[in-house]
Design an enzyme around this catalytic site. Sequence first.
Site, PDB file in Angstrom:
ATOM      1  N   LYS A  19       0.878  -1.272  -0.017  1.00 23.13           N
ATOM      2  CA  LYS A  19       0.028   0.070  -0.161  1.00 23.13           C
ATOM      3  C   LYS A  19       0.793   1.158   0.080  1.00 23.13           C
ATOM      4  CE  LYS A  19      -3.260   2.678   0.456  1.00 23.13           C
ATOM      5  NZ  LYS A  19      -4.273   2.996   1.399  1.00 23.13           N
ATOM      6  N   LYS A  70       0.019  11.437   6.208  1.00 22.55           N
ATOM      7  CA  LYS A  70       0.684  10.674   7.261  1.00 22.55           C
ATOM      8  C   LYS A  70       1.099   9.318   6.459  1.00 22.55           C
ATOM      9  CE  LYS A  70      -2.576   7.643   7.912  1.00 22.55           C
ATOM     10  NZ  LYS A  70      -2.882   6.585   7.483  1.00 22.55           N
TER      11      LYS A  70
END
Length: 298
Positions: A174, A243
């Site tokens: 990811k 983030k």
Amino acid sequence: MSDIKKVGFIGLGAMGRPMAEQLITKGFETYIVAHRNRKPLEELLALGAKEAANASDLAGKVEVIVTMVPDAPEVEEACFGANGIVEGSQSGLLVIDMSTISPVASQKIAARLKEKGIDFIDAPVSGGPFRAASGTLAIMAGADEAVFERGKPVLSAMGSPVRVGPQGMGETVKLVNQIIISLNTMALVEGFAFGVKAGADPHMLREVLLNATSASYLMDKWIPNNLLKGDFTTGFATELLYKDLNAALGAGKEMGVPMMGTALVQQLFGILKATGHNRDDYTVLSKLYTDVTGKPIA
């Protein structure tokens, strides 16, 4: 439908709420927990979900718990905090974390849960709220083969799961995706800002370039919903991508991987985060260009 009948869901945000709805729609008895905002919970209750008092209560009612929260501290809180999953867990419970967090943090959480007899899959997703709502997310799962097969029916209700390796590898894959889409976004908005400043129509640019070597999923599916409308209120929040890039840079530093492009685009998203664009879709990166050129891309 598998042998799994009862699924719990923690994290009913922009992604979690439509994902939980898919579980309800696909026939799972779905239990949910309130957080700060009860609106999505009430909407899901109206669709047939059931409410649990907290994560501990949830763990006593279901066979699988899905977490979809912002970052590792929230996953840890859900699992190990007061009234957390481990306090109410039954033998054989499976936790599937679909958040995007550091692979190292994910592996540590998996190890702590294993000590309590709880299996774990890290299964972050790609596709944004649009594909979450249609149950067509790309799902990258890290787990032992047997654990993955057990959780696969639940994952399949929300998208297309692929086992990419052991625990932690789902998060790794990811983060590769996040690195690429961030750099792709910078290239896309920079190119469009250049073209629009020169007088090109942005819609024409997209139509032509979809058949050129610069074509991408972002250009085809993503930018028509925000960039070309000048509307950044829906999509994937800038602060979440920022983030994710922090997690990628941290992992890259540990491995000794040079990540110059990622570091640059992380800084650009940091500027957006600091100037009030936290919740805007990440294609709001275009504003760093159009505020200078004076020519909006929409």
